[in-house]
Design an enzyme around this catalytic site. Sequence first.
Site, PDB file in Angstrom:
ATOM      1  N   THR A 122      -5.429  -7.129  10.546  1.00 36.30           N
ATOM      2  CA  THR A 122      -5.738  -5.869   9.842  1.00 36.30           C
ATOM      3  C   THR A 122      -5.287  -4.662  10.659  1.00 36.30           C
ATOM      4  OG1 THR A 122      -7.677  -6.931   8.876  1.00 36.30           O
ATOM      5  CG2 THR A 122      -7.617  -4.528   8.810  1.00 36.30           C
ATOM      6  N   PHE A 154     -15.363   3.832   6.989  1.00 32.79           N
ATOM      7  CA  PHE A 154     -13.973   4.073   6.583  1.00 32.79           C
ATOM      8  C   PHE A 154     -13.779   4.081   5.068  1.00 32.79           C
ATOM      9  CE2 PHE A 154     -14.370  -0.535   7.403  1.00 32.79           C
ATOM     10  CZ  PHE A 154     -13.912  -1.073   6.202  1.00 32.79           C
ATOM     11  N   GLU A 169     -10.168  -9.984  -7.536  1.00 33.50           N
ATOM     12  CA  GLU A 169      -9.115  -8.976  -7.388  1.00 33.50           C
ATOM     13  C   GLU A 169      -8.013  -9.139  -8.450  1.00 33.50           C
ATOM     14  OE1 GLU A 169      -9.796  -8.151  -2.631  1.00 33.50           O
ATOM     15  OE2 GLU A 169      -8.007  -9.272  -3.240  1.00 33.50           O
ATOM     16  N   ARG A 228      -2.060 -14.244   4.367  1.00 32.16           N
ATOM     17  CA  ARG A 228      -2.744 -13.540   5.460  1.00 32.16           C
ATOM     18  C   ARG A 228      -2.008 -13.724   6.785  1.00 32.16           C
ATOM     19  NH1 ARG A 228      -7.319 -10.971   4.152  1.00 32.16           N
ATOM     20  NH2 ARG A 228      -8.254 -11.083   6.224  1.00 32.16           N
ATOM     21  N   ASN A 270      -2.195   0.236   6.592  1.00 32.24           N
ATOM     22  CA  ASN A 270      -1.702  -1.019   7.169  1.00 32.24           C
ATOM     23  C   ASN A 270      -0.777  -1.806   6.231  1.00 32.24           C
ATOM     24  OD1 ASN A 270      -3.664  -1.907   5.455  1.00 32.24           O
ATOM     25  ND2 ASN A 270      -4.802  -3.100   6.953  1.00 32.24           N
ATOM     26  N   TYR A 315     -12.608  -1.773  -3.858  1.00 32.18           N
ATOM     27  CA  TYR A 315     -13.122  -1.977  -2.486  1.00 32.18           C
ATOM     28  C   TYR A 315     -14.652  -1.887  -2.434  1.00 32.18           C
ATOM     29  CZ  TYR A 315      -8.533  -1.927  -0.139  1.00 32.18           C
ATOM     30  OH  TYR A 315      -7.272  -2.238   0.331  1.00 32.18           O
ATOM     31  N   HIS A 334      -2.157  -5.472   1.533  1.00 33.84           N
ATOM     32  CA  HIS A 334      -3.472  -6.116   1.352  1.00 33.84           C
ATOM     33  C   HIS A 334      -3.255  -7.531   0.842  1.00 33.84           C
ATOM     34  CE1 HIS A 334      -7.571  -6.824  -0.094  1.00 33.84           C
ATOM     35  NE2 HIS A 334      -6.995  -7.347  -1.150  1.00 33.84           N
ATOM     36  N   LYS A 358       0.820  -1.213   0.000  1.00 35.87           N
ATOM     37  CA  LYS A 358       0.000   0.000   0.000  1.00 35.87           C
ATOM     38  C   LYS A 358       0.861   1.274   0.000  1.00 35.87           C
ATOM     39  CE  LYS A 358      -4.016  -2.166   2.172  1.00 35.87           C
ATOM     40  NZ  LYS A 358      -5.100  -1.973   3.166  1.00 35.87           N
ATOM     41  N   ARG A 361       2.605  -6.461   8.959  1.00 38.90           N
ATOM     42  CA  ARG A 361       1.905  -5.298   9.531  1.00 38.90           C
ATOM     43  C   ARG A 361       2.502  -4.884  10.868  1.00 38.90           C
ATOM     44  NH1 ARG A 361      -3.941  -7.351   7.391  1.00 38.90           N
ATOM     45  NH2 ARG A 361      -4.092  -6.019   5.533  1.00 38.90           N
TER      46      ARG A 361
END
Length: 138
Positions: free
Chosen positions: A92, A58, A127, A86, A113, A50, A116, A10, A103
């Site tokens: 998250t 948010f 995606e 993950r 964060n 998203y 993704h 990100k 993270r």
Amino acid sequence: MRQRTFSIIKPDAVRNGATGAILAEIDKAAFRIVAIRKQTISKPQAEGFYAVHQGKPFFDGLCDFMSSGPLVLMVLEKENAIADLRKLMGATNPANAEEGTIRKRFAASIQENAIHGSDGEDTAAFEIGYWFAGYELI
Ligand code: CMP
């Protein structure tokens, strides 16, 4: 079963100079990088990506953040890729992320964060197809 997942480094992590270190973690965890592209996305592109979060408090801030600077789009492959990525990413909210996760090391807040990763097979398929054409995934 070999599986593909979709990931984004990100804008916060790119801005902080963490791209190389995050790619090294992904490499160390034995993911094959099937496709990779650094680009700046528009806010409408972020909103489409998203869309599942539309209406959440948010959502608007998240789409502003995701379009605030360059990010790195990736398709990653290995056995059990979705769950393994993950785990490598951590929770998250970085405040809840385990030691040694991406993270925990690189993220500053629940919104900014660092990374993704797709949360399931259907999401991964959507995606990957949203950002990459079939000819880029060989
Ligand atoms: P990601 O894994 O990309 O999926 C949705 C994103 O929304 C998430 O990471 C965070 O960046 C963001 N997000 C989720 N929950 C919140 C929240 N409560 N406040 C702000 N951002 C959030």
